[in-house]
Design a protein around this motif. Structure first.
Motif, mmCIF file in Angstrom:
data_model
loop_
_atom_site.group_PDB
_atom_site.id
_atom_site.type_symbol
_atom_site.label_atom_id
_atom_site.label_comp_id
_atom_site.label_asym_id
_atom_site.label_seq_id
_atom_site.Cartn_x
_atom_site.Cartn_y
_atom_site.Cartn_z
ATOM 1 N N GLU A 6 0.825 -1.202 0.000
ATOM 2 C CA GLU A 6 0.000 0.000 0.000
ATOM 3 C C GLU A 6 0.867 1.264 0.000
ATOM 4 N N GLN A 24 1.948 1.796 -3.461
ATOM 5 C CA GLN A 24 0.854 2.294 -4.288
ATOM 6 C C GLN A 24 0.608 3.782 -4.034
ATOM 7 N N ARG A 36 -1.870 6.598 -5.863
ATOM 8 C CA ARG A 36 -3.174 5.970 -5.609
ATOM 9 C C ARG A 36 -3.715 6.375 -4.245
ATOM 10 N N PHE A 88 -8.283 -1.363 -2.204
ATOM 11 C CA PHE A 88 -6.995 -2.021 -2.400
ATOM 12 C C PHE A 88 -6.783 -3.099 -1.332
ATOM 13 N N ALA A 120 -5.058 -3.968 -8.942
ATOM 14 C CA ALA A 120 -3.718 -3.855 -8.358
ATOM 15 C C ALA A 120 -3.654 -4.542 -7.001
#
Length: 381
Positions: A288, A291, A296, A302, A364
């Motif tokens: 994370e 990302q 993002r 996610f 993703a």
């Protein structure tokens, strides 16, 4: 007319326990706060609520987990104290129950060491906490009785509690290292070795039970499945349970899964699920972060997709690993144990439903979760 401790408690209960309003709670708390002589009776009634919870199928860890889920730390400390106070009045219990009590005692000691003494509150605030807890305990639903798995008599050197303790200690140590390392390859190797020991332990137990005059019988335990993303976590637990010859039934409203199986396998499921969940959370946090560095912001989708993919992929790999553990000579023994576990599960849960995993929409997240599961692969020996 002079008020007695019993009548004070009864009036407070009548005012507060059967109504949800703050006004009713304040009325009951005021009555208790004004009568210190009622404290002993109030504590005794609390132990009665705990004993009633036991009769309804709850165990110490279940109660504390549910209180923590629904209320605050003060209520958790009070529930733990009531459970420990009730222990001398309970009948003989099994080792899993004793382990739960030991955990509560250890947590209470840690809290006392960290804070010096339990936080002090005024009488009205304390009475409010007590009534909020009792109101929750009063409404606990009945659960399926678990019982403790029966154990075969020790029949050979190197078997029994001492040997089992040494084996579980080794497994815990391996999984702890897998959780702590920052190197995926090392985590994979450590998890693989832990699964090897689990599989060996399970098969040895099955063979010894088959030769014993009084074979083991399945039992069950409850494992918390906590929010958020509890659906994906329940799927992960189910995958671990299936790979270790157990069955898992998820109770979504109460936040736990009941795992049915033989004792050695139940212990393996608890250890492996906890470790994989720690590894998944750590991998998810790292993914994370990467990302977010790329711009993002959809964190929730996610994470949900990540954990769902992780659970799915781990399930596939554990199932493949489990198949390689079984040789032709073991099939009859393991088949009979599988029948016993299925029969026990169906008797405990005659009616179950299936549910669809929701909120898996982030490509993703799914990709990252599957890759993390590959790195946490639990390989066969």
């Amino acid at each position: 007319m002079t008020s007695t401790p019993s009548s004070t408690v009864e009036r407070a209960f009548e005012a507060a326990l059967y109504a949800e309003t703050d006004t009713a709670l304040d009325t009951g708390a005021s009555l208790l706060a004004a009568d210190p002589a009622a404290d002993d009776e109030l504590a005794r009634r609390g132990r009665e609520f705990v004993a009633t919870a036991w009769r309804r199928g709850w165990q110490p860890a279940d109660v504390v987990r549910f209180v923590r889920r629904e209320l605050d730390d003060a209520h958790v400390r009070l529930a733990s104290a009531l459970i420990r106070a009730q222990t001398p009045y309970d009948g003989p219990r099994g080792p899993r129950w004793a382990a739960q009590l030991d955990q509560l005692t250890a947590e209470a000691a840690e809290t006392a060491e960290a804070t010096g003494t339990a936080p002090r509150t005024d009488r009205f605030s304390h009475a409010t906490t007590v009534l909020e807890l009792y109101r929750l305990l009063l409404r606990l639903p009945a659960l399926e009785p678990l019982g403790e798995p029966t154990r075969r008599p020790d029949s050979a050197p190197g078997t029994g509690p001492a040997a089992e303790s040494r084996m579980l200690t080794r497994i815990r140590a391996l999984l702890a290292k897998a959780e702590a390392t920052g190197f995926p390859e090392e985590a994979e190797a450590l998890s693989a070795k832990a699964q090897e020991l689990m599989a060996r332990h399970s098969i040895d137990e099955a063979l010894l039970a088959a030769r014993a005059p009084s074979p083991d019988a399945p039992g069950a335990c409850r494992i918390g499945v906590e929010a958020p993303y509890e659906q994906a976590k329940a799927v992960l637990l189910d995958a671990v349970a299936t790979a270790n010859h157990c069955r898992a039934v998820w109770n979504e409203p109460l936040g736990f899964s009941t795992v049915v199986g033989f004792e050695a396998d139940l212990e393996a499921v608890e250890l492996l699920y906890t470790s994989l969940l720690v590894q998944a959370t750590s991998a998810m946090t790292r993914a994370e972060t990467a990302q977010r560095a790329g711009g993002r912001k959809r964190t929730k989708t996610f994470r949900q997709s990540f954990l769902a993919a992780y659970a799915h992929r781990i399930g596939t790999r554990l199932a493949a690993a489990a198949e390689t553990q079984v040789t032709d000579d073991l099939l009859p023994v393991l088949a009979s144990r599988e029948v016993a576990v299925t029969t026990h599960t169906d008797r405990m849960f005659p009616e179950t439903t299936t549910t669809r995993l929701r909120g898996v929409s982030d490509e993703a997240g799914w990709t990252e979760g599957a890759q993390a599961a590959d790195r946490a692969q639990v390989a066969p020996r």
